[in-house]
Design a protein around this motif. Sequence first.
Motif, PDB file in Angstrom:
ATOM      1  N   LYS A  47       0.787  -1.086   0.043  1.00 27.79           N
ATOM      2  CA  LYS A  47       0.072   0.047   0.018  1.00 27.79           C
ATOM      3  C   LYS A  47       0.831   1.278   0.073  1.00 27.79           C
ATOM      4  N   GLU A  50       1.837   1.926  -3.364  1.00 26.63           N
ATOM      5  CA  GLU A  50       0.893   2.483  -4.144  1.00 26.63           C
ATOM      6  C   GLU A  50       0.584   3.902  -3.911  1.00 26.63           C
ATOM      7  N   PRO A  53       4.656   5.799  -5.462  1.00 29.22           N
ATOM      8  CA  PRO A  53       5.409   4.580  -6.566  1.00 29.22           C
ATOM      9  C   PRO A  53       6.795   5.019  -6.901  1.00 29.22           C
TER      10      PRO A  53
END
Length: 581
Positions: A47, A50, A53
């Motif tokens: 996560k 995400e 990145p």
Amino acid sequence: MMKRISENAAENDNVIPVTLNANFFFERAVRSLDRFQYDKALKNFRKAVEYEPENPVNHCNMAGILSEMGNYEASNEILTHVLEEIDPAMTECHFYMANNFANMESFEEAERALMTYLEEDASGEYLTESEELMELLQYELNRPAPLVRIRSREGVVEHDRARAMLEEGKFPQAVKLLEEIVESTPDFLAAHNNLALAYFYMGRFAKAKECLSEVLEQDPGNLHALCNMAIFMQYAGDKEELAALVRMLEATVPFHQEHVFKMATTMGILGSHRTAYGHFRRLLKDEEVGGDASLYHYCAAAASNSGEYSEALRCWKQAAKLDPESPVPGFFLSQLQASQAAGRPMSPVSYNYQLPFQEQLKQWKDNTEKFTEEVRNNPLLRASFFWALRYGDSGTKLQVTEALRWIEDKEMSDVLQELITKEPVQENKLQEAALISLQRLIGGCYEEKAGEDEQQTSAAGPKGLPEWKDDWQRVIDQTTAMMDRRFDTAQKRDAELLWKQFISSLYPDVPYFRHTGGWCAALEYITAKRHGRPVTYREVAQQYGVTASMVSRYARRIGDSCGVPGTFPEPESLTSSTENI
């Protein structure tokens, strides 16, 4: 109604808003790691990736969890992505990949990744760990790693190679390499100092002084440079400058043991024997070095040259007790007793812990085979002969030239040829001796070439080994050098015998020992334990600049191979865990 609205408002004021970002999931992942909940940690690191990145650290954290979980291929895929797509300058990824490859037993790929890390990484954050991994890879691959340089230690690998050349008497090769080092790394003062010594050994005295001047310009208090400069000045006959420098050195009180020894030997060479005597006495009071016979000889020499004959007698007697197999203390004791009986002063005594050259020549004449073997196998002795032939006085040159007629050696032949062609014509006796020796050598060289196959074992090591390799000998040389002045001669011999026993037990499957410091530390640790000396892995590791776990691992390997009674187990505090990325 109004009251309920007020209550809802109050409740809303007590609500803490949650910000879902990369940092939030990173902290949750760390808490999961602390509880060894790797699946949850991986989920939270994903996560974090995400949300950010382009942050390579998040990717590396995820790769680290995958490695801990044993998914090395997936870990390497992420690390490759970081290097190719996100941050090519993140060189530590190569080190992480090397560990993953090693865990997969893909040792050649691990070696390539590790070499890339060492050659590209400027910070050297994982340098110690890299050296340990390299030792493992060399053991598994049964060959040395093709390492060219270590970027974070610019010039260090090359400097170690140059020092080895100096010790072997390969002065021109050492000069060439050291010149390259000081040009690329001008602030590498140790390389400057050794370059000055190399110039001096080659007779390039002006260059030697110039090199030391550059060191002193950067570091005016560099003790090694000051001491070497004083010796150079004495050789050149710069009496006024030398007197001023000697006064400054005599007023200096060094603190570190290495500096005290450097100062003591320098003062002895310069003829300031009372000052040298004071420094050697300081060293003898140090428990770490007080049991060394050679140190007692140095102190005895300084005392004798200062007229302190009773103290010289005491020191040589102690040296004889510490090293009963050496002929040196007994020789000087008899010389001192003879001079006292005759009522005359003792002749000047050399600080070298060996018999005087004249006395050695007498013994060698009675045993030419021993002399030949020693000159062939002792690079320092060869280098001293080369120095004497090129820069010694006529008497010394004559003695060495007559001695060398027993050596069937092409290198000696070349030096004698140079002596014949360059020596002034008036030195007829010297030229005649050189010519006779050269004729003897030329005949011997042809015989040596013809019987080359039969003489393959002339440089053999312990019985049963057809050869004795340089990396094996390097461990002995470095260990005994580090043990010098802290262990007595018998203990140093025990360390040497133990190492030879270890090599014999491994032969013919002996790996290349690249990480010399770790093996030396292990050898000293076992020797100290066998002689009842209190020592810990950590203490020895600090002496050699390695990790305590490495000393423990290598000591156990030597102990297991040699059947050392009471093999030393690895303490719990030193037990190494899987390397975390």
